[in-house]
Scaffold this motif. Structure first.
Motif, PDB file in Angstrom:
ATOM      1  N   PRO A 181     -67.059  31.717 -29.587  1.00 40.57           N
ATOM      2  CA  PRO A 181     -66.722  30.292 -29.723  1.00 40.57           C
ATOM      3  C   PRO A 181     -66.294  29.688 -28.391  1.00 40.57           C
ATOM      4  O   PRO A 181     -65.956  30.413 -27.442  1.00 40.57           O
ATOM      5  CB  PRO A 181     -65.571  30.307 -30.730  1.00 40.57           C
ATOM      6  CG  PRO A 181     -65.704  31.591 -31.458  1.00 40.57           C
ATOM      7  CD  PRO A 181     -66.266  32.573 -30.478  1.00 40.57           C
ATOM      8  N   PRO A 182     -66.282  28.355 -28.295  1.00 38.86           N
ATOM      9  CA  PRO A 182     -65.937  27.694 -27.026  1.00 38.86           C
ATOM     10  C   PRO A 182     -64.596  28.167 -26.468  1.00 38.86           C
ATOM     11  O   PRO A 182     -63.603  28.289 -27.193  1.00 38.86           O
ATOM     12  CB  PRO A 182     -65.888  26.209 -27.406  1.00 38.86           C
ATOM     13  CG  PRO A 182     -66.837  26.097 -28.557  1.00 38.86           C
ATOM     14  CD  PRO A 182     -66.677  27.369 -29.331  1.00 38.86           C
ATOM     15  N   ARG A 183     -64.586  28.414 -25.158  1.00 40.70           N
ATOM     16  CA  ARG A 183     -63.385  28.868 -24.452  1.00 40.70           C
ATOM     17  C   ARG A 183     -63.626  28.683 -22.949  1.00 40.70           C
ATOM     18  O   ARG A 183     -64.691  29.026 -22.449  1.00 40.70           O
ATOM     19  CB  ARG A 183     -63.113  30.345 -24.764  1.00 40.70           C
ATOM     20  CG  ARG A 183     -61.927  30.941 -24.011  1.00 40.70           C
ATOM     21  CD  ARG A 183     -61.784  32.414 -24.336  1.00 40.70           C
ATOM     22  NE  ARG A 183     -61.486  32.616 -25.743  1.00 40.70           N
ATOM     23  CZ  ARG A 183     -60.260  32.633 -26.254  1.00 40.70           C
ATOM     24  NH1 ARG A 183     -59.216  32.454 -25.463  1.00 40.70           N
ATOM     25  NH2 ARG A 183     -60.081  32.830 -27.536  1.00 40.70           N
ATOM     26  N   PRO A 184     -62.665  28.170 -22.218  1.00 43.12           N
ATOM     27  CA  PRO A 184     -62.851  28.053 -20.760  1.00 43.12           C
ATOM     28  C   PRO A 184     -62.925  29.443 -20.115  1.00 43.12           C
ATOM     29  O   PRO A 184     -62.090  30.311 -20.399  1.00 43.12           O
ATOM     30  CB  PRO A 184     -61.598  27.298 -20.295  1.00 43.12           C
ATOM     31  CG  PRO A 184     -61.020  26.686 -21.531  1.00 43.12           C
ATOM     32  CD  PRO A 184     -61.397  27.585 -22.662  1.00 43.12           C
ATOM     33  N   VAL A 185     -63.927  29.665 -19.278  1.00 40.08           N
ATOM     34  CA  VAL A 185     -64.040  30.908 -18.527  1.00 40.08           C
ATOM     35  C   VAL A 185     -64.384  30.559 -17.078  1.00 40.08           C
ATOM     36  O   VAL A 185     -64.893  29.472 -16.791  1.00 40.08           O
ATOM     37  CB  VAL A 185     -65.118  31.857 -19.114  1.00 40.08           C
ATOM     38  CG1 VAL A 185     -64.728  32.345 -20.486  1.00 40.08           C
ATOM     39  CG2 VAL A 185     -66.488  31.189 -19.148  1.00 40.08           C
ATOM     40  N   LEU A 227     -65.626  47.888 -30.414  1.00 43.36           N
ATOM     41  CA  LEU A 227     -65.747  47.239 -29.109  1.00 43.36           C
ATOM     42  C   LEU A 227     -64.433  46.577 -28.710  1.00 43.36           C
ATOM     43  O   LEU A 227     -64.013  46.651 -27.546  1.00 43.36           O
ATOM     44  CB  LEU A 227     -66.868  46.207 -29.132  1.00 43.36           C
ATOM     45  CG  LEU A 227     -68.289  46.746 -29.280  1.00 43.36           C
ATOM     46  CD1 LEU A 227     -69.291  45.598 -29.384  1.00 43.36           C
ATOM     47  CD2 LEU A 227     -68.658  47.654 -28.108  1.00 43.36           C
ATOM     48  N   ARG A 228     -63.788  45.921 -29.666  1.00 40.29           N
ATOM     49  CA  ARG A 228     -62.496  45.309 -29.367  1.00 40.29           C
ATOM     50  C   ARG A 228     -61.486  46.354 -28.898  1.00 40.29           C
ATOM     51  O   ARG A 228     -60.703  46.118 -27.968  1.00 40.29           O
ATOM     52  CB  ARG A 228     -61.972  44.584 -30.607  1.00 40.29           C
ATOM     53  CG  ARG A 228     -62.710  43.301 -30.929  1.00 40.29           C
ATOM     54  CD  ARG A 228     -62.324  42.772 -32.289  1.00 40.29           C
ATOM     55  NE  ARG A 228     -62.930  41.470 -32.564  1.00 40.29           N
ATOM     56  CZ  ARG A 228     -63.094  40.950 -33.765  1.00 40.29           C
ATOM     57  NH1 ARG A 228     -62.693  41.646 -34.834  1.00 40.29           N
ATOM     58  NH2 ARG A 228     -63.636  39.764 -33.915  1.00 40.29           N
ATOM     59  N   GLU A 229     -61.509  47.512 -29.536  1.00 38.96           N
ATOM     60  CA  GLU A 229     -60.579  48.570 -29.152  1.00 38.96           C
ATOM     61  C   GLU A 229     -60.920  49.120 -27.769  1.00 38.96           C
ATOM     62  O   GLU A 229     -60.029  49.347 -26.939  1.00 38.96           O
ATOM     63  CB  GLU A 229     -60.626  49.690 -30.199  1.00 38.96           C
ATOM     64  CG  GLU A 229     -59.650  50.820 -29.919  1.00 38.96           C
ATOM     65  CD  GLU A 229     -59.680  51.879 -31.009  1.00 38.96           C
ATOM     66  OE1 GLU A 229     -59.158  52.976 -30.763  1.00 38.96           O
ATOM     67  OE2 GLU A 229     -60.211  51.600 -32.103  1.00 38.96           O
ATOM     68  N   PRO A 237     -60.579  37.079 -19.638  1.00 34.92           N
ATOM     69  CA  PRO A 237     -60.533  36.766 -21.064  1.00 34.92           C
ATOM     70  C   PRO A 237     -61.321  37.734 -21.942  1.00 34.92           C
ATOM     71  O   PRO A 237     -61.675  37.378 -23.065  1.00 34.92           O
ATOM     72  CB  PRO A 237     -61.188  35.385 -21.099  1.00 34.92           C
ATOM     73  CG  PRO A 237     -62.263  35.474 -20.062  1.00 34.92           C
ATOM     74  CD  PRO A 237     -61.670  36.320 -18.960  1.00 34.92           C
ATOM     75  N   ILE A 238     -61.616  38.944 -21.463  1.00 38.31           N
ATOM     76  CA  ILE A 238     -62.489  39.841 -22.220  1.00 38.31           C
ATOM     77  C   ILE A 238     -61.940  40.146 -23.614  1.00 38.31           C
ATOM     78  O   ILE A 238     -62.652  39.971 -24.611  1.00 38.31           O
ATOM     79  CB  ILE A 238     -62.770  41.124 -21.402  1.00 38.31           C
ATOM     80  CG1 ILE A 238     -63.649  40.779 -20.193  1.00 38.31           C
ATOM     81  CG2 ILE A 238     -63.442  42.195 -22.269  1.00 38.31           C
ATOM     82  CD1 ILE A 238     -63.844  41.915 -19.213  1.00 38.31           C
ATOM     83  N   PRO A 239     -60.673  40.583 -23.747  1.00 39.25           N
ATOM     84  CA  PRO A 239     -60.179  40.833 -25.118  1.00 39.25           C
ATOM     85  C   PRO A 239     -60.191  39.573 -25.988  1.00 39.25           C
ATOM     86  O   PRO A 239     -60.444  39.654 -27.200  1.00 39.25           O
ATOM     87  CB  PRO A 239     -58.752  41.334 -24.881  1.00 39.25           C
ATOM     88  CG  PRO A 239     -58.735  41.832 -23.474  1.00 39.25           C
ATOM     89  CD  PRO A 239     -59.666  40.925 -22.729  1.00 39.25           C
ATOM     90  N   LEU A 242     -63.815  38.850 -27.254  1.00 39.68           N
ATOM     91  CA  LEU A 242     -64.181  39.750 -28.350  1.00 39.68           C
ATOM     92  C   LEU A 242     -63.358  39.460 -29.597  1.00 39.68           C
ATOM     93  O   LEU A 242     -63.858  39.564 -30.721  1.00 39.68           O
ATOM     94  CB  LEU A 242     -63.993  41.205 -27.913  1.00 39.68           C
ATOM     95  CG  LEU A 242     -65.013  41.718 -26.889  1.00 39.68           C
ATOM     96  CD1 LEU A 242     -64.625  43.110 -26.415  1.00 39.68           C
ATOM     97  CD2 LEU A 242     -66.420  41.731 -27.474  1.00 39.68           C
ATOM     98  N   GLY A 243     -62.098  39.087 -29.404  1.00 42.27           N
ATOM     99  CA  GLY A 243     -61.254  38.793 -30.550  1.00 42.27           C
ATOM    100  C   GLY A 243     -61.711  37.580 -31.338  1.00 42.27           C
ATOM    101  O   GLY A 243     -61.505  37.502 -32.550  1.00 42.27           O
ATOM    102  N   SER A 244     -62.357  36.626 -30.641  1.00 41.27           N
ATOM    103  CA  SER A 244     -62.789  35.404 -31.319  1.00 41.27           C
ATOM    104  C   SER A 244     -64.206  35.499 -31.869  1.00 41.27           C
ATOM    105  O   SER A 244     -64.655  34.598 -32.586  1.00 41.27           O
ATOM    106  CB  SER A 244     -62.717  34.224 -30.346  1.00 41.27           C
ATOM    107  OG  SER A 244     -63.651  34.384 -29.281  1.00 41.27           O
ATOM    108  N   ALA A 245     -64.912  36.573 -31.528  1.00 42.63           N
ATOM    109  CA  ALA A 245     -66.315  36.702 -31.945  1.00 42.63           C
ATOM    110  C   ALA A 245     -66.429  37.042 -33.424  1.00 42.63           C
ATOM    111  O   ALA A 245     -65.519  37.624 -34.025  1.00 42.63           O
ATOM    112  CB  ALA A 245     -67.017  37.761 -31.109  1.00 42.63           C
ATOM    113  N   ASP A 246     -67.562  36.707 -33.980  1.00 38.26           N
ATOM    114  CA  ASP A 246     -67.877  36.998 -35.378  1.00 38.26           C
ATOM    115  C   ASP A 246     -68.790  38.217 -35.427  1.00 38.26           C
ATOM    116  O   ASP A 246     -69.771  38.300 -34.678  1.00 38.26           O
ATOM    117  CB  ASP A 246     -68.573  35.784 -35.988  1.00 38.26           C
ATOM    118  CG  ASP A 246     -68.806  35.925 -37.496  1.00 38.26           C
ATOM    119  OD1 ASP A 246     -68.949  37.074 -37.969  1.00 38.26           O
ATOM    120  OD2 ASP A 246     -68.852  34.898 -38.179  1.00 38.26           O
TER     121      ASP A 246
END
Length: 370
Positions: A181-185, A227-229, A237-239, A242-246
């Motif tokens: 989802p949208p996030r500044p990177v 993958l999150r683990e 912002p890598i974690p 992945l935390g926001s992904a579906d």
């Protein structure tokens, strides 16, 4: 070649680009696609300057630029976030041209709309391609002056025409792709660990295209929770990505490379894209090279006729693409080292290398013109 028929096996990016290029030159085109519809389930796609110039050749480059302006790779970080490589993004754009980021499905839609709908034949399973231009498939038998195999790394066309050649080889790591989802990177960045890496690319609508690669046996299937683990202690912002992904947005594919073919043409048949030169994704050149193949093939055949045009296509494309396959393999090799002393040495040495060391692997890809 002002008259004649072209059958294209495969309706992906390379196959549809070839269909557009041949159609624009007045040839009759038929595209046979095994899937039930012409679409793409992939994630994001970075189109580099050479790929955009190929799209310019069929009148679509500016539409892609307008919809998805992007930046070159800003550099490579360690898993702690330290910069290992910093690219001069402004200088790359000044020297080579623009970049764009699109969803693969959007590019497929753009290409598909550029040919008459009646030339597209979904749900056709091709079973054999013969050098004389005969194609046996689930709908019967078709013939053409030219057959173009754009049917991917496990190409039926390639296996039919060159049955004795080695097939694709697994390169010992698997790849995941997803759109978060949208996030500044901070631009396009790749991060290297020990035997695994993570890349993120901002998309024009604010979403973030992410790709991950990790050493694994062929056929391994690893879900989003694991993958999150695995990446939980990597720099932000890598974690968060992945935390926001579906889970439903994650695609996993084993990574294959095709050994060098002795020719990309035989009789009235040519192969292009992954069917000819499947490569690792380390330089992001797979789709760009398929686009180059498509417009080069159409121009050569239209100008010189089938046999002479195919010979010219092979001379132009085989050395270039096989060199990029080699460079791509080398570019990602150090990311997949698993030795702690070696990766520590890598992380110490890379920041000290001159920028020109990395640019040498990029320049041959970016400077292509038709």
């Amino acid at each position: 070649m002002t008259r004649g028929k072209v059958i294209i096996v495969g309706g992906g990016i390379g196959g549809l680009a070839a269909a557009v290029a041949f159609h624009q030159r007045g040839l009759r085109v038929e595209v046979l696609e095994r899937a039930a519809e012409f679409t793409e389930v992939g994630a994001g796609l970075a189109i580099q300057p050479n790929g955009l110039r190929a799209l310019d050749a069929i009148g679509l480059g500016d539409r892609v630029r307008a919809g998805g302006p992007a930046e070159p790779l800003a550099g490579i970080r360690s898993r702690r976030g330290d910069w290992l490589v910093r690219n001069d993004v402004a200088d790359l754009k000044r020297r080579f041209g623009s970049w764009a980021t699109v969803h693969r499905a959007d590019l497929i839609d753009l290409l598909r709309a550029a040919v008459p709908p009646e030339v597209l034949r979904p749900g056709i399973d091709v079973r054999e391609v013969r050098p004389d231009g005969t194609v046996r498939h689930s709908g019967g038998t078709s013939t053409a002056d030219l057959v173009v195999g754009a049917d991917g790394v496990h190409s039926v066309t390639r296996r039919s025409v060159w049955p004795g050649l080695p097939g694709p080889r697994y390169v010992d790591y698997t790849t995941w792709r997803l759109i978060a989802p949208p996030r500044p990177v901070e631009g396009s960045v790749e991060t290297w660990g020990r035997g695994e890496r993570f890349g993120h690319v901002p998309m024009p609508d604010g979403r973030v295209y992410c790709y991950l690669m990790a050493n694994a046996p062929a056929g391994s299937r690893i879900g989003l929770d694991e993958l999150r683990e695995r990446f939980a202690r990597w720099h932000r912002p890598i974690p968060d990505l992945l935390g926001s992904a579906d889970q439903d947005a994650v695609l996993q594919h084993d990574t294959y490379e095709l050994p060098p073919l002795p020719a990309y043409v035989a009789g009235n048949v040519a192969v292009l894209g992954d069917a000819a030169h499947a490569m690792t994704p380390n330089l992001g050149q797979g789709a760009c090279q398929a686009l180059e193949d498509a417009v080069t093939l159409a121009q050569a055949v239209d100008t010189l006729g089938v046999r002479a045009g195919l010979a010219a296509y092979d001379r132009a494309r085989r050395p270039r693409t096989q060199e990029i396959v080699r460079r791509s393999r080398q570019a990602g090799a150090a990311a997949h080292w698993t030795s702690a002393p070696l990766t520590a040495l890598r992380d110490a040495v890379l920041p000290a290398l001159p920028r020109t060391f990395f640019e040498r692997s990029l320049t041959p890809a970016y400077t292509w013109t038709i």
